[in-house]
Design a protein around this motif. Structure first.
Motif, PDB file in Angstrom:
ATOM      1  N   SER A 316      15.275  -0.522  31.277  1.00  0.00           N
ATOM      2  CA  SER A 316      14.278   0.210  30.503  1.00  0.00           C
ATOM      3  C   SER A 316      14.724   1.637  30.220  1.00  0.00           C
ATOM      4  O   SER A 316      14.210   2.278  29.287  1.00  0.00           O
ATOM      5  CB  SER A 316      12.934   0.211  31.233  1.00  0.00           C
ATOM      6  N   ASP A 317      15.695   2.152  30.990  1.00  0.00           N
ATOM      7  CA  ASP A 317      16.219   3.488  30.729  1.00  0.00           C
ATOM      8  C   ASP A 317      16.905   3.554  29.363  1.00  0.00           C
ATOM      9  O   ASP A 317      16.945   4.620  28.732  1.00  0.00           O
ATOM     10  CB  ASP A 317      17.210   3.908  31.819  1.00  0.00           C
ATOM     11  N   LEU A 321      16.293   6.334  26.469  1.00  0.00           N
ATOM     12  CA  LEU A 321      17.359   7.101  25.830  1.00  0.00           C
ATOM     13  C   LEU A 321      17.219   7.068  24.312  1.00  0.00           C
ATOM     14  O   LEU A 321      17.335   8.099  23.635  1.00  0.00           O
ATOM     15  CB  LEU A 321      18.727   6.544  26.242  1.00  0.00           C
ATOM     16  N   VAL A 322      16.992   5.888  23.763  1.00  0.00           N
ATOM     17  CA  VAL A 322      16.840   5.758  22.313  1.00  0.00           C
ATOM     18  C   VAL A 322      15.639   6.556  21.833  1.00  0.00           C
ATOM     19  O   VAL A 322      15.695   7.226  20.794  1.00  0.00           O
ATOM     20  CB  VAL A 322      16.728   4.273  21.919  1.00  0.00           C
ATOM     21  N   GLU A 323      14.559   6.527  22.588  1.00  0.00           N
ATOM     22  CA  GLU A 323      13.381   7.309  22.207  1.00  0.00           C
ATOM     23  C   GLU A 323      13.678   8.805  22.245  1.00  0.00           C
ATOM     24  O   GLU A 323      13.181   9.564  21.396  1.00  0.00           O
ATOM     25  CB  GLU A 323      12.222   6.984  23.147  1.00  0.00           C
ATOM     26  N   LEU A 324      14.496   9.250  23.206  1.00  0.00           N
ATOM     27  CA  LEU A 324      14.799  10.676  23.337  1.00  0.00           C
ATOM     28  C   LEU A 324      15.521  11.229  22.117  1.00  0.00           C
ATOM     29  O   LEU A 324      15.314  12.382  21.742  1.00  0.00           O
ATOM     30  CB  LEU A 324      15.626  10.924  24.600  1.00  0.00           C
ATOM     31  N   TYR A 325      16.398  10.432  21.515  1.00  0.00           N
ATOM     32  CA  TYR A 325      17.063  10.944  20.305  1.00  0.00           C
ATOM     33  C   TYR A 325      16.451  10.353  19.029  1.00  0.00           C
ATOM     34  O   TYR A 325      17.033  10.447  17.950  1.00  0.00           O
ATOM     35  CB  TYR A 325      18.581  10.725  20.355  1.00  0.00           C
ATOM     36  N   ARG A 326      15.255   9.775  19.179  1.00  0.00           N
ATOM     37  CA  ARG A 326      14.514   9.227  18.054  1.00  0.00           C
ATOM     38  C   ARG A 326      15.408   8.269  17.257  1.00  0.00           C
ATOM     39  O   ARG A 326      15.531   8.378  16.035  1.00  0.00           O
ATOM     40  CB  ARG A 326      13.966  10.364  17.181  1.00  0.00           C
ATOM     41  N   GLY A 327      16.001   7.333  17.998  1.00  0.00           N
ATOM     42  CA  GLY A 327      17.019   6.481  17.417  1.00  0.00           C
ATOM     43  C   GLY A 327      16.581   5.091  17.025  1.00  0.00           C
ATOM     44  O   GLY A 327      17.443   4.238  16.753  1.00  0.00           O
ATOM     45  N   ASP A 343      30.964  -5.972  24.125  1.00  0.00           N
ATOM     46  CA  ASP A 343      29.586  -6.229  24.550  1.00  0.00           C
ATOM     47  C   ASP A 343      29.052  -7.449  23.808  1.00  0.00           C
ATOM     48  O   ASP A 343      28.942  -7.436  22.571  1.00  0.00           O
ATOM     49  CB  ASP A 343      28.684  -5.034  24.239  1.00  0.00           C
ATOM     50  N   HIS A 344      28.694  -8.484  24.547  1.00  0.00           N
ATOM     51  CA  HIS A 344      28.062  -9.659  23.945  1.00  0.00           C
ATOM     52  C   HIS A 344      26.651  -9.285  23.483  1.00  0.00           C
ATOM     53  O   HIS A 344      25.965  -8.495  24.156  1.00  0.00           O
ATOM     54  CB  HIS A 344      28.003 -10.790  24.974  1.00  0.00           C
ATOM     55  N   PRO A 345      26.183  -9.825  22.356  1.00  0.00           N
ATOM     56  CA  PRO A 345      24.805  -9.523  21.935  1.00  0.00           C
ATOM     57  C   PRO A 345      23.762  -9.836  22.999  1.00  0.00           C
ATOM     58  O   PRO A 345      22.725  -9.169  23.065  1.00  0.00           O
ATOM     59  CB  PRO A 345      24.619 -10.419  20.706  1.00  0.00           C
ATOM     60  N   LEU A 346      24.030 -10.837  23.838  1.00  0.00           N
ATOM     61  CA  LEU A 346      23.078 -11.148  24.901  1.00  0.00           C
ATOM     62  C   LEU A 346      22.849  -9.962  25.825  1.00  0.00           C
ATOM     63  O   LEU A 346      21.769  -9.795  26.398  1.00  0.00           O
ATOM     64  CB  LEU A 346      23.563 -12.352  25.708  1.00  0.00           C
ATOM     65  N   LYS A 347      23.885  -9.146  25.987  1.00  0.00           N
ATOM     66  CA  LYS A 347      23.770  -7.982  26.875  1.00  0.00           C
ATOM     67  C   LYS A 347      22.714  -7.017  26.354  1.00  0.00           C
ATOM     68  O   LYS A 347      21.817  -6.574  27.094  1.00  0.00           O
ATOM     69  CB  LYS A 347      25.133  -7.305  26.994  1.00  0.00           C
ATOM     70  N   LEU A 348      22.808  -6.670  25.078  1.00  0.00           N
ATOM     71  CA  LEU A 348      21.826  -5.757  24.501  1.00  0.00           C
ATOM     72  C   LEU A 348      20.463  -6.412  24.389  1.00  0.00           C
ATOM     73  O   LEU A 348      19.425  -5.746  24.496  1.00  0.00           O
ATOM     74  CB  LEU A 348      22.294  -5.279  23.127  1.00  0.00           C
ATOM     75  N   ASN A 349      20.438  -7.724  24.206  1.00  0.00           N
ATOM     76  CA  ASN A 349      19.167  -8.421  24.053  1.00  0.00           C
ATOM     77  C   ASN A 349      18.351  -8.423  25.340  1.00  0.00           C
ATOM     78  O   ASN A 349      17.157  -8.713  25.328  1.00  0.00           O
ATOM     79  CB  ASN A 349      19.416  -9.862  23.589  1.00  0.00           C
ATOM     80  N   GLN A 350      18.990  -8.117  26.457  1.00  0.00           N
ATOM     81  CA  GLN A 350      18.264  -8.031  27.720  1.00  0.00           C
ATOM     82  C   GLN A 350      17.451  -6.740  27.828  1.00  0.00           C
ATOM     83  O   GLN A 350      16.525  -6.653  28.643  1.00  0.00           O
ATOM     84  CB  GLN A 350      19.254  -8.094  28.890  1.00  0.00           C
ATOM     85  N   VAL A 351      17.798  -5.738  27.033  1.00  0.00           N
ATOM     86  CA  VAL A 351      17.078  -4.465  27.090  1.00  0.00           C
ATOM     87  C   VAL A 351      15.666  -4.681  26.552  1.00  0.00           C
ATOM     88  O   VAL A 351      15.480  -5.293  25.496  1.00  0.00           O
ATOM     89  CB  VAL A 351      17.814  -3.394  26.271  1.00  0.00           C
ATOM     90  N   PRO A 352      14.646  -4.180  27.234  1.00  0.00           N
ATOM     91  CA  PRO A 352      13.258  -4.482  26.852  1.00  0.00           C
ATOM     92  C   PRO A 352      12.741  -3.652  25.672  1.00  0.00           C
ATOM     93  O   PRO A 352      11.692  -2.997  25.756  1.00  0.00           O
ATOM     94  CB  PRO A 352      12.469  -4.185  28.132  1.00  0.00           C
ATOM     95  N   PHE A 353      13.474  -3.703  24.558  1.00  0.00           N
ATOM     96  CA  PHE A 353      12.946  -3.140  23.320  1.00  0.00           C
ATOM     97  C   PHE A 353      11.829  -4.036  22.796  1.00  0.00           C
ATOM     98  O   PHE A 353      11.786  -5.241  23.084  1.00  0.00           O
ATOM     99  CB  PHE A 353      14.040  -3.053  22.252  1.00  0.00           C
ATOM    100  N   SER A 354      10.973  -3.476  21.975  1.00  0.00           N
ATOM    101  CA  SER A 354       9.978  -4.300  21.299  1.00  0.00           C
ATOM    102  C   SER A 354      10.688  -5.215  20.303  1.00  0.00           C
ATOM    103  O   SER A 354      11.817  -4.922  19.865  1.00  0.00           O
ATOM    104  CB  SER A 354       8.978  -3.419  20.552  1.00  0.00           C
TER     105      SER A 354
END
Length: 388
Positions: A316-317, A321-327, A343-354
């Protein structure tokens, strides 16, 4: 968590990837001396032919992509996993399909180190040869593989001619600005014709670095005794140094329609850079009267490719981070395929973005940045404006 639960979660993540358009903004083709020789001008064609049979180590062929650190670091032998490379578009397309990637933005391997070549004529000849080879062998034969022209920092005027020659090609979607061992940094006045040409051609510019050892700032990293130290800093420090120079020298002000992105530096540095430059600007703004806004205002225009995405204990960090730079609107997925640290796409897909932010990061932001439709077709001015 049980094995069954892990497998189920993996299946769920894969299913969500298949429901999105995924644009990979950092994919590497492997250009060799033999591949570029037929496209190279004389007498440099002879030089490429002479070194075509040399044994290759990872991104290091003498006289072609010297890293400057051959005596300081261990070298992987050819065939090691760390030297993984893709030679044909068929191999690339198969690999990207397996990664669920719809569109790949292509960068070179060896020419990541182009700024370190001491002969300007040779460097420019290599850039021209690569650009012709990229279009002929890759982008013209697969509309889902799109390329960035290599800019030659040793000869910006030649790069301007390359932009003018190829900017209407449907497979060309940007201009790659190599950063390894670069002197001077990309904010220097000598590069203004290049930025003017890219803006006029409506092509974005993308900074990309690689780890080398060089007396040039910020690659004068010989003080580190480990590759861990060098690699942890080189890419990010290079991107920071160049963006600081570009912002403080007014590149974003002089070229307000120029789209800018950075690749292969992660994302965690951007909040620091915004806050640090804003602090300094409040004390020293008389030195930069052409900046009518805080530096963070201009940095918000810069798009950031995710690879190598940071790996905090709490995923969730990454969201914070993305919110901090309005990214949410400027962050774009990148894998760095086929390099060993991709980086496999699955790796980023684990991040709890909406779900909405995930769709943006995995594809929508890149489609807008490069002005593409979901099939990889370049949009006209009116089409791009409607899509935005």
């Amino acid at each position: 968590m049980t094995y069954t639960a892990v497998a189920s979660e993996s299946d769920r993540l894969r299913a969500t990837l298949e429901q999105m358009v995924i644009v990979d903004t950092d994919v590497h083709v492997h250009e060799t001396p033999a591949a570029l020789a037929p496209y190279c001008d004389m007498p440099w064609k002879v030089a490429l032919e002479n070194i075509s049979g040399l044994r290759e180590t990872y991104l290091d062929i003498p006289g072609f992509s010297v890293g400057g650190d051959s005596t300081l670091t261990a070298k992987f032998p050819s065939g090691h996993e760390a030297t993984r490379m893709v030679h044909t578009r068929e191999e690339m397309r198969q690999a990207l399909d397996e990664l669920h990637v719809n569109i790949g933005i292509l960068f070179p391997d060896h020419l990541l180190k182009l700024p370190m070549l001491p002969q300007p004529e040779y460097a420019a000849a290599l850039a021209r040869a690569y650009n012709a080879w990229l279009i002929e062998e890759w982008t013209s034969r697969d509309h889902r593989l799109l390329g960035c022209l290599v800019a030659c920092p040793q000869d910006p005027e030649d790069s301007v001619r390359q932009i003018e020659q190829y900017h209407r090609d449907p497979g060309i979607v940007g201009v790659y600005l190599p950063c390894a061992g670069l002197e001077p940094l990309w904010g220097n006045q000598k590069y203004r014709p290049l930025f003017e040409a890219a803006e006029a051609a409506d092509l974005p510019v993308l900074l990309h670095a690689v780890t080398v050892v060089s007396p040039v700032y910020p690659f004068n990293n010989h003080g580190y005794q480990t590759e861990l130290g060098r690699h942890a800093t080189s890419h990010t420090f290079s991107v920071i140094a160049n963006l600081v120079d570009m912002v403080t020298m007014g590149v974003m002000v002089r070229y307000p329609r120029l789209r800018i992105a950075v690749t292969e530096a992660g994302i965690s540095w951007m909040p620091f850079l915004m806050n640090r430059l804003d602090k300094e600007y409040l004390e020293r703004r008389r030195e930069v009267p052409y900046l009518t806004e805080r530096p963070s205002h201009y940095l918000e225009r810069v798009h950031i490719a995710t690879q190598p995405i940071e790996e905090p204990r709490q995923l969730s960090d990454i969201v914070k981070l993305v919110e901090l730079y309005r990214g949410e609107e400027t962050t774009m997925f990148a894998s760095d395929w086929p390099h060993h640290d991709f980086d496999h796409p699955l790796k980023l897909n684990q991040v709890p973005f909406s779900p909405e932010v995930k769709r943006k990061i995995f594809g929508e932001n890149a489609l807008k940045f490069f002005k593409l439709d979901a099939s990889g077709r370049r949009l006209t001015g009116a089409e791009a404006a409607n899509a935005a």
